[in-house]
Design a protein around this motif. Structure first.
Motif, PDB file in Angstrom:
ATOM      1  N   VAL A 190      14.776  54.975  83.232  1.00 43.26           N
ATOM      2  CA  VAL A 190      13.924  53.872  82.799  1.00 43.26           C
ATOM      3  C   VAL A 190      13.086  54.315  81.601  1.00 43.26           C
ATOM      4  O   VAL A 190      12.453  55.376  81.635  1.00 43.26           O
ATOM      5  N   VAL A 191      13.117  53.508  80.571  1.00 42.56           N
ATOM      6  CA  VAL A 191      12.304  53.777  79.386  1.00 42.56           C
ATOM      7  C   VAL A 191      11.226  52.697  79.325  1.00 42.56           C
ATOM      8  O   VAL A 191      11.547  51.505  79.337  1.00 42.56           O
ATOM      9  N   VAL A 192       9.983  53.119  79.279  1.00 44.92           N
ATOM     10  CA  VAL A 192       8.901  52.140  79.216  1.00 44.92           C
ATOM     11  C   VAL A 192       8.338  52.101  77.799  1.00 44.92           C
ATOM     12  O   VAL A 192       7.793  53.097  77.309  1.00 44.92           O
ATOM     13  N   GLY A 193       8.517  50.958  77.153  1.00 50.01           N
ATOM     14  CA  GLY A 193       8.057  50.798  75.776  1.00 50.01           C
ATOM     15  C   GLY A 193       9.241  50.637  74.837  1.00 50.01           C
ATOM     16  O   GLY A 193      10.097  51.518  74.764  1.00 50.01           O
ATOM     17  N   GLY A 194       9.289  49.519  74.110  1.00 48.83           N
ATOM     18  CA  GLY A 194      10.462  49.212  73.285  1.00 48.83           C
ATOM     19  C   GLY A 194      10.218  49.345  71.800  1.00 48.83           C
ATOM     20  O   GLY A 194      10.889  48.692  71.002  1.00 48.83           O
ATOM     21  N   GLY A 195       9.268  50.204  71.415  1.00 43.00           N
ATOM     22  CA  GLY A 195       9.058  50.470  69.988  1.00 43.00           C
ATOM     23  C   GLY A 195      10.080  51.475  69.478  1.00 43.00           C
ATOM     24  O   GLY A 195      11.156  51.648  70.061  1.00 43.00           O
ATOM     25  N   HIS A 233      10.375  47.060  66.977  1.00 40.45           N
ATOM     26  CA  HIS A 233       9.562  46.480  65.909  1.00 40.45           C
ATOM     27  C   HIS A 233       9.108  47.589  64.953  1.00 40.45           C
ATOM     28  O   HIS A 233       9.179  48.778  65.273  1.00 40.45           O
ATOM     29  N   ALA A 234       8.655  47.178  63.798  1.00 36.30           N
ATOM     30  CA  ALA A 234       8.251  48.149  62.763  1.00 36.30           C
ATOM     31  C   ALA A 234       6.808  47.884  62.374  1.00 36.30           C
ATOM     32  O   ALA A 234       6.538  47.102  61.476  1.00 36.30           O
ATOM     33  N   ILE A 283       8.401  57.788  78.907  1.00 39.24           N
ATOM     34  CA  ILE A 283       7.206  57.005  78.594  1.00 39.24           C
ATOM     35  C   ILE A 283       7.083  56.910  77.082  1.00 39.24           C
ATOM     36  O   ILE A 283       6.958  57.920  76.391  1.00 39.24           O
ATOM     37  N   ALA A 284       7.148  55.676  76.599  1.00 38.67           N
ATOM     38  CA  ALA A 284       7.065  55.455  75.151  1.00 38.67           C
ATOM     39  C   ALA A 284       6.168  54.255  74.924  1.00 38.67           C
ATOM     40  O   ALA A 284       6.541  53.282  74.272  1.00 38.67           O
ATOM     41  N   THR A 285       4.977  54.362  75.493  1.00 35.20           N
ATOM     42  CA  THR A 285       4.074  53.214  75.515  1.00 35.20           C
ATOM     43  C   THR A 285       3.223  53.092  74.259  1.00 35.20           C
ATOM     44  O   THR A 285       2.418  52.173  74.144  1.00 35.20           O
ATOM     45  N   GLY A 286       3.398  54.046  73.328  1.00 33.10           N
ATOM     46  CA  GLY A 286       2.779  53.880  72.022  1.00 33.10           C
ATOM     47  C   GLY A 286       1.277  54.038  71.974  1.00 33.10           C
ATOM     48  O   GLY A 286       0.673  54.734  72.802  1.00 33.10           O
ATOM     49  N   ALA A 287       0.688  53.422  70.973  1.00 35.52           N
ATOM     50  CA  ALA A 287      -0.752  53.514  70.754  1.00 35.52           C
ATOM     51  C   ALA A 287      -1.291  52.125  70.465  1.00 35.52           C
ATOM     52  O   ALA A 287      -0.537  51.215  70.120  1.00 35.52           O
ATOM     53  N   ASN A 343      10.702  58.159  66.191  1.00 33.09           N
ATOM     54  CA  ASN A 343      12.168  58.097  66.223  1.00 33.09           C
ATOM     55  C   ASN A 343      12.768  59.396  66.733  1.00 33.09           C
ATOM     56  O   ASN A 343      13.647  59.408  67.594  1.00 33.09           O
ATOM     57  N   LYS A 344      12.287  60.498  66.189  1.00 34.31           N
ATOM     58  CA  LYS A 344      12.907  61.782  66.544  1.00 34.31           C
ATOM     59  C   LYS A 344      12.538  62.228  67.950  1.00 34.31           C
ATOM     60  O   LYS A 344      13.358  62.827  68.654  1.00 34.31           O
TER      61      LYS A 344
END
Lengths: 435, 435
Positions: free
Chosen positions: B6-11, B41-42, B103-107, B296-297
């Motif tokens: 499961v990946v959380v966050g779609g940025g 999204h960008a 976890i890729a929930t960003g900022a 990205n990386k």
């Protein structure tokens, strides 16, 4: 008496070497001997001087001597005389003793040995001093044949097309820029040459230039072309005469052999710039690449070591990073091409991506193509063609990464904003396809 | 049953991670959960969407799911529920089991806690979905106060000035872009902001926003400014709530700690992108740098390792390569600034060169300034300010050379032609002054 360091050749390598030697060893007498009227000329400016886009960038001998503390003899030819001394002739004449020497005699155009090269209207690109003459000579021509599809030929073709001439570009190889690009990438350039009105004749070698006094047509292995003028851009050769006369060994490329400190086989005699070989980082073999940044840096290294009187700085192996342009198309390369790798017996795989010079969502993004070449999981070469100076940025970035594992290239660091590049760097995108 | 990742966050980080995990482990079920309506999204496009210079670059959930073979839940919030399962709510609800998580929930923007931030006419740059709303809200304003002199504030100032607004840029630090540049380099930017009509107020902190319903003025530690609108660009903070609830350790920066494979302190849970810390190559210390290429990386690395089910790929230390712009002035940085180095107790020397983005003899050459910072003979930082996207090329070149001896930087390889850069690369010129 202070040590005397003589530098022969006042181009990029020689001027840098002389300045550096004096800086490292202020007590030494540094003498720079140049056969022509100028020092630190910029041969790359020639096509642009013809296009009147640029003024030539030349130091006067007086300026250079004053700023750098170097003795400068221009219009002076140096040969090897008695007892190994230099025999000067021209503006300054006589015998010159030396304790160390730096040979920076550069390269000269290779003029094809065919009938008619001496005819009026046949021009060789050689030196900035000739820019005015070439420009004048080509003024009345309606059609010009450019012989040689290397980067000088291509740059001259651009200048001539922009000046409204009919241009026929003659290349004996199977594709344009064949020392720089693989066939697939070169086809992109060929299409654009045609789109800009240039006429390409590939796989045809010049056999004869015909005319009564003035050129009227050229004959090739594939036919003949009526023309008003001919520009010869058929490569260059190193000016090794002085080095040979001093007993310095030439390498397998025909240029002057040096060790990694740029000392020739004659102790105390260094060579720098277009006259000397370099070592290729990928093949490990000596190669000859007369590129301006190498001339500067080799001048720096040779000047440093000759000035210091000991071998302190190494000139590192190179990857042949180079860039040229044709109108708004930029073309760049670093490392080995795929075909080139095979010539060296290196098995290679490759991937090509079409991407852009800015983020894809920017309305003014322009396309660029990047080909990455790898061998055994290591990046060995990159070719770039596209409509943006960003091509050079990709080449310079790639130049640092040639020789590294593809996986490391994928994670290499770069900056991002929508105006300056795509969020996935083009080289990284290409490398991901190789992974 | 197949493994579920499961990946959380779609940025940027989450979308890359999901795609990579599926590619590495096609048998796994990969589920991407995104709270908002979009994936990939960008955020960097936001200022340009406002300027109508760009369309936003967004995948629909359906496109992404189809192309990448990933299950996508948009408009769905993920929290930690019973037994460590994810509790979903929104478009998709229920409990979700997982074998590995990324976890890729960003900022999120850090909104200053002052009176009046809720007034009409106060805008926070947060997400592309808000671009239209911000644009509409600022339409009638004559004067706008931009709070925060970082790169987002500067980009917003440009867009607003270009739209004919009076712009007051408020920065609490002593100089603009103070997380990016040293004072000497920042002064160049400040001069240009003034030249473009922007009004700078440095060393002033926002204390209150005043208005009846709609903003009428802002009050600062230095006075007050009448205004029609306020844009808050006062930095961002990592969205660590999910990570904390899972028991993952936060680092000293406040972002999520990971090992070099991007695994958090909870086995099987990875973190990538703006939510996570990175390691700085120069200081060796953990730092927080929410930059798009890292997202990205890091997504690539976390997706790879989570997909493979073992730690295969390392995310390397970073140098903070970044670039921004203000009209035609580009501003870039890699490594440590001189003042920043001192904060870390690293003694540093520096040199600044003024050079150009093309060969000096080109009539359209534009000036650029390069500052190189060294410590004990090693290049540790580069700052670049100039009127050309070439600034980014210098930063990307420098990013490869941070941590190398200055002598090696002087001999680093790059391409040359008069149109694409000076014959001595600006970083090499600066490095020569450090030698």
């Amino acid at each position: 008496m202070a040590k005397r360091i003589v530098v022969v050749g006042g181009g990029a390598a020689g001027a840098t070497a002389a300045a550096k030697a004096k800086r490292v060893n202020p007590g030494a007498e540094v003498v720079l001997v140049e056969a022509g009227p100028y020092v630190t000329h910029a041969p790359c400016a020639v096509p642009y001087a013809i296009a009147q886009a640029a003024r030539l960038y030349i130091y006067t001998a007086e300026q250079f001597a004053r700023e750098k503390g170097v003795v400068v003899y221009t219009n002076t030819k140096a040969e090897v005389g008695e007892g190994g001394r230099l025999r000067l002739s021209g503006a300054v004449s006589g015998a010159l003793e030396w304790d160390a020497m730096i040979i920076a005699t550069g390269a000269s155009p290779r003029v094809p040995q065919v009938e008619g090269v001496e005819l009026e209207g046949v021009q060789v690109v050689r030196h900035p001093a000739e820019a005015e003459a070439i420009k004048k000579a080509l003024q009345p021509a309606r059609r010009v044949v450019v012989v040689g599809g290397g980067y000088i030929g291509l740059e001259m073709a651009e200048v001539l097309l922009a000046g409204g001439k009919d241009v026929v570009l003659l290349e004996s190889g199977r594709w344009i820029l064949n020392k720089m690009l693989d066939e697939d990438m070169a086809r992109l350039v060929e299409q654009y040459i045609a789109a800009r009105g240039g006429q390409l004749r590939l796989g045809e070698t010049l056999t004869r230039i015909v005319g009564r006094g003035r050129v009227e047509r050229v004959e090739t292995t594939g036919g003949s072309v009526e023309t008003d003028a001919v520009v010869l851009a058929t490569g260059v050769r190193p000016n090794v005469e002085l080095a040979k006369a001093l007993g310095a060994r030439l390498g397998e490329t025909g240029a002057v052999w040096t060790d990694e400190f740029l000392e020739t086989s004659v102790p105390g005699v260094y060579a720098a710039g277009d006259v000397a070989e370099v070592v290729h980082k990928v093949t490990g073999r000596r190669t000859w690449m007369p590129l301006a940044p190498y001339a500067n840096k080799m001048g720096y290294v040779a000047g440093y070591n000759a000035g210091a009187g000991e071998k302190r700085v190494r000139f590192p192996p190179v990857v042949g990073a180079a860039v040229t342009k044709f109108f708004d198309m930029y073309i760049g390369k670093a490392g080995l091409g795929e075909a080139e790798a095979r010539q060296y017996g290196i098995g290679a795989t490759s991937a090509v991506v079409k991407t852009s010079d800015k983020a894809a969502f920017m309305p003014d993004a322009r396309e660029i193509y990047v080909k990455a070449v790898a061998s055994r999981g290591v990046l060995i070469g990159v070719e770039v063609v596209g409509f943006s100076p960003y091509v050079a940025a990709v080449v310079d970035f790639a130049a640092q990464l040639i020789g590294r594992p593809v996986e490391e290239v994928i994670l290499a660091e770069y900056s991002y904003m929508p105006h300056t590049g795509p969020v996935w760097h083009p080289l990284v995108s290409a490398a991901r396809l190789l992974d």
